[in-house]
Design an enzyme around this catalytic site. Sequence first.
Site, PDB file in Angstrom:
ATOM      1  N   LYS A   1       1.279   4.335  -2.662  1.00 31.13           N
ATOM      2  CA  LYS A   1       0.941   5.853  -2.525  1.00 31.13           C
ATOM      3  C   LYS A   1       1.990   6.480  -2.864  1.00 31.13           C
ATOM      4  O   LYS A   1       1.967   7.758  -3.159  1.00 31.13           O
ATOM      5  CB  LYS A   1       0.377   6.002  -1.082  1.00 31.13           C
ATOM      6  CG  LYS A   1      -1.013   5.475  -0.934  1.00 31.13           C
ATOM      7  CD  LYS A   1      -1.957   6.042  -1.889  1.00 31.13           C
ATOM      8  CE  LYS A   1      -3.350   5.922  -1.443  1.00 31.13           C
ATOM      9  NZ  LYS A   1      -4.389   6.200  -2.238  1.00 31.13           N
TER      10      LYS A   1
ATOM     11  N   TYR B   1       0.874  -1.477  -0.065  1.00 33.87           N
ATOM     12  CA  TYR B   1       0.013  -0.074   0.009  1.00 33.87           C
ATOM     13  C   TYR B   1       1.002   1.430   0.146  1.00 33.87           C
ATOM     14  O   TYR B   1       0.703   2.228  -0.707  1.00 33.87           O
ATOM     15  CB  TYR B   1      -0.779  -0.040   1.224  1.00 33.87           C
ATOM     16  CG  TYR B   1      -1.845   1.315   1.178  1.00 33.87           C
ATOM     17  CD1 TYR B   1      -2.734   1.456   0.321  1.00 33.87           C
ATOM     18  CD2 TYR B   1      -1.477   2.087   2.282  1.00 33.87           C
ATOM     19  CE1 TYR B   1      -3.623   2.664   0.484  1.00 33.87           C
ATOM     20  CE2 TYR B   1      -2.185   3.409   2.371  1.00 33.87           C
ATOM     21  CZ  TYR B   1      -3.531   3.630   1.451  1.00 33.87           C
ATOM     22  OH  TYR B   1      -4.127   4.645   1.695  1.00 33.87           O
TER      23      TYR B   1
HETATM   24  P1  NDP Z   1     -13.371   3.475   1.544  1.00 43.24           P
HETATM   25  O1  NDP Z   1     -13.291   2.131   1.365  1.00 43.24           O
HETATM   26  O2  NDP Z   1     -14.579   4.152   2.374  1.00 43.24           O
HETATM   27  O3  NDP Z   1     -13.732   4.262   0.103  1.00 43.24           O
HETATM   28  C1  NDP Z   1     -12.864   3.551  -0.998  1.00 43.24           C
HETATM   29  C2  NDP Z   1     -13.527   3.988  -2.454  1.00 43.24           C
HETATM   30  O4  NDP Z   1     -12.762   3.419  -3.547  1.00 43.24           O
HETATM   31  C3  NDP Z   1     -14.845   3.089  -2.631  1.00 43.24           C
HETATM   32  O5  NDP Z   1     -15.864   4.194  -2.851  1.00 43.24           O
HETATM   33  C4  NDP Z   1     -14.639   2.143  -3.567  1.00 43.24           C
HETATM   34  O6  NDP Z   1     -15.750   1.905  -4.397  1.00 43.24           O
HETATM   35  C5  NDP Z   1     -13.661   2.765  -4.297  1.00 43.24           C
HETATM   36  N1  NDP Z   1     -12.854   1.674  -5.009  1.00 43.24           N
HETATM   37  C6  NDP Z   1     -12.059   0.858  -4.448  1.00 43.24           C
HETATM   38  N2  NDP Z   1     -11.570  -0.002  -5.469  1.00 43.24           N
HETATM   39  C7  NDP Z   1     -12.405   0.417  -6.524  1.00 43.24           C
HETATM   40  C8  NDP Z   1     -12.192   0.324  -8.156  1.00 43.24           C
HETATM   41  N3  NDP Z   1     -11.532  -0.891  -8.617  1.00 43.24           N
HETATM   42  N4  NDP Z   1     -12.806   0.889  -9.069  1.00 43.24           N
HETATM   43  C9  NDP Z   1     -13.403   1.921  -8.695  1.00 43.24           C
HETATM   44  N5  NDP Z   1     -13.517   2.211  -7.449  1.00 43.24           N
HETATM   45  C10 NDP Z   1     -12.808   1.593  -6.366  1.00 43.24           C
HETATM   46  O7  NDP Z   1     -11.969   4.197   1.809  1.00 43.24           O
HETATM   47  P2  NDP Z   1     -11.487   5.655   2.019  1.00 43.24           P
HETATM   48  O8  NDP Z   1     -12.788   6.778   1.503  1.00 43.24           O
HETATM   49  O9  NDP Z   1     -10.584   5.984   3.263  1.00 43.24           O
HETATM   50  O10 NDP Z   1     -10.383   5.715   0.684  1.00 43.24           O
HETATM   51  C11 NDP Z   1     -10.545   6.752  -0.307  1.00 43.24           C
HETATM   52  C12 NDP Z   1      -9.064   7.105  -0.680  1.00 43.24           C
HETATM   53  O11 NDP Z   1      -8.211   7.866   0.408  1.00 43.24           O
HETATM   54  C13 NDP Z   1      -8.398   6.119  -1.150  1.00 43.24           C
HETATM   55  O12 NDP Z   1      -7.406   6.274  -2.213  1.00 43.24           O
HETATM   56  C14 NDP Z   1      -7.386   5.683   0.019  1.00 43.24           C
HETATM   57  O13 NDP Z   1      -6.163   5.080   0.032  1.00 43.24           O
HETATM   58  C15 NDP Z   1      -7.021   7.041   0.470  1.00 43.24           C
HETATM   59  N6  NDP Z   1      -6.738   7.247   2.061  1.00 43.24           N
HETATM   60  C16 NDP Z   1      -7.473   6.774   3.077  1.00 43.24           C
HETATM   61  C17 NDP Z   1      -7.075   7.173   4.453  1.00 43.24           C
HETATM   62  C18 NDP Z   1      -7.761   6.475   5.462  1.00 43.24           C
HETATM   63  O14 NDP Z   1      -7.350   6.414   6.928  1.00 43.24           O
HETATM   64  N7  NDP Z   1      -9.199   6.129   5.445  1.00 43.24           N
HETATM   65  C19 NDP Z   1      -5.772   7.596   4.826  1.00 43.24           C
HETATM   66  C20 NDP Z   1      -5.164   8.152   3.441  1.00 43.24           C
HETATM   67  C21 NDP Z   1      -5.483   7.872   2.277  1.00 43.24           C
HETATM   68  P3  NDP Z   1     -16.548   0.449  -4.744  1.00 43.24           P
HETATM   69  O15 NDP Z   1     -16.183  -0.533  -3.743  1.00 43.24           O
HETATM   70  O16 NDP Z   1     -17.878   0.781  -5.000  1.00 43.24           O
HETATM   71  O17 NDP Z   1     -15.737   0.332  -6.142  1.00 43.24           O
HETATM   72  C1  8X3 Z   2      -4.263   5.304   4.919  1.00 44.00           C
HETATM   73  C2  8X3 Z   2      -3.208   5.896   5.993  1.00 44.00           C
HETATM   74  O1  8X3 Z   2      -1.459   5.036   7.826  1.00 44.00           O
HETATM   75  O2  8X3 Z   2      -3.308   3.783   7.740  1.00 44.00           O
HETATM   76  O3  8X3 Z   2      -3.667   5.818   3.909  1.00 44.00           O
HETATM   77  O4  8X3 Z   2      -1.860   3.812   5.730  1.00 44.00           O
HETATM   78  S1  8X3 Z   2      -2.515   4.322   6.938  1.00 44.00           S
END
Ligand code: NDP
Ligand code: 8X3
Length: 272
Positions: free
Chosen positions: A175, A171
């Site tokens: 990123k 992961y």
């Molecule tokens: P969620 O799991 O709540 O949301 C993830 C979203 O990504 C869902 O809407 C899912 O939709 C979509 N997704 C996953 N795989 C696919 C795919 N193959 N095609 C299209 N859509 C896809 O997580 P977050 O909102 O937390 O994540 C959003 C972003 O934020 C990500 O890039 C994550 O890495 C990043 N992030 C999150 C952090 C955290 O602590 N939560 C911290 C830092 C960054 P569906 O399954 O319907 O396709």
């Molecule tokens: C998600 C943040 O620290 O859980 O991107 O990997 S961490």
Amino acid sequence: MSTSAMARRLAGKTIVITGASSGIGRSCALEFARTAPQDLRLVLTARREDRLKELAQQIRDEVGDGVKVLPVALDVSDPEQVKGFVQKLPEEWRVVDVLVNNAGLVRGVARAPEIAEQDINVMFNTNVTGLINMTQAILPIFKSRPNGGAGDIINIGSIAGREPYAGGSIYCATKAAVRAFTDALRKELIDTRIRVMEIDPGQVETEFSIVRYYGDKAKADAVYAGVDPLTPDDIAEVVVFVAGRPENVVVADTLIFPSHQAGAGVLYRKPT
Ligand code: NDP
Ligand code: 8X3
């Protein structure tokens, strides 16, 4: 009705959000709609189309007809779907102004050499190749505009791309790749009005940890025990803020923590 400067700048724009069915992407859709409720088009994409339709209805109920919403089923990890994405949009929806590359996921906490090949592939295909393919699909639209082109690319990275941690090597690598692609792209587009921006959240409570632990809600809840994580709305506010800056302002790079966090895995947990 008086409108804010940000609402005026966003008015008339067409915004594509990937991963809008949950978490940060879903919050971005709502925040854009609430900020510029009079004249906006939102193309909401993810694999779970039923959720996108529910969100479209929620936005209609909340802000009315000023915001037009188009839910589109799209798996960003499938290059063929991404290639056909723009052509499949109704013509009036193809004039995209803002792309929020948010779709992404983490799978597992395994360490090498125990990391499942399938997990490696799904993380790279979604977080890296998916984001790059989406960018390449939308950029020709941006580049067709005068003076080299105009439009916003907002990539959701992570603290994990800056500080790799044990149990997150794949992961974190995805990123870090997002970060490298974003920084190179900004340089490639220096002679345009295309803004390339990255927002790196720290800990945000979404379905992220449920996905990481393959649906095990108890393990996911333990991640957030004794801490006060960011909400997806906290990140959405920043996404809308950067899109809503005057044309000459590029908020290139942003790192956002909750107050208990000072790095990847550097968390203060309240004693229980
Ligand atoms: P969620 O799991 O709540 O949301 C993830 C979203 O990504 C869902 O809407 C899912 O939709 C979509 N997704 C996953 N795989 C696919 C795919 N193959 N095609 C299209 N859509 C896809 O997580 P977050 O909102 O937390 O994540 C959003 C972003 O934020 C990500 O890039 C994550 O890495 C990043 N992030 C999150 C952090 C955290 O602590 N939560 C911290 C830092 C960054 P569906 O399954 O319907 O396709
Ligand atoms: C998600 C943040 O620290 O859980 O991107 O990997 S961490």
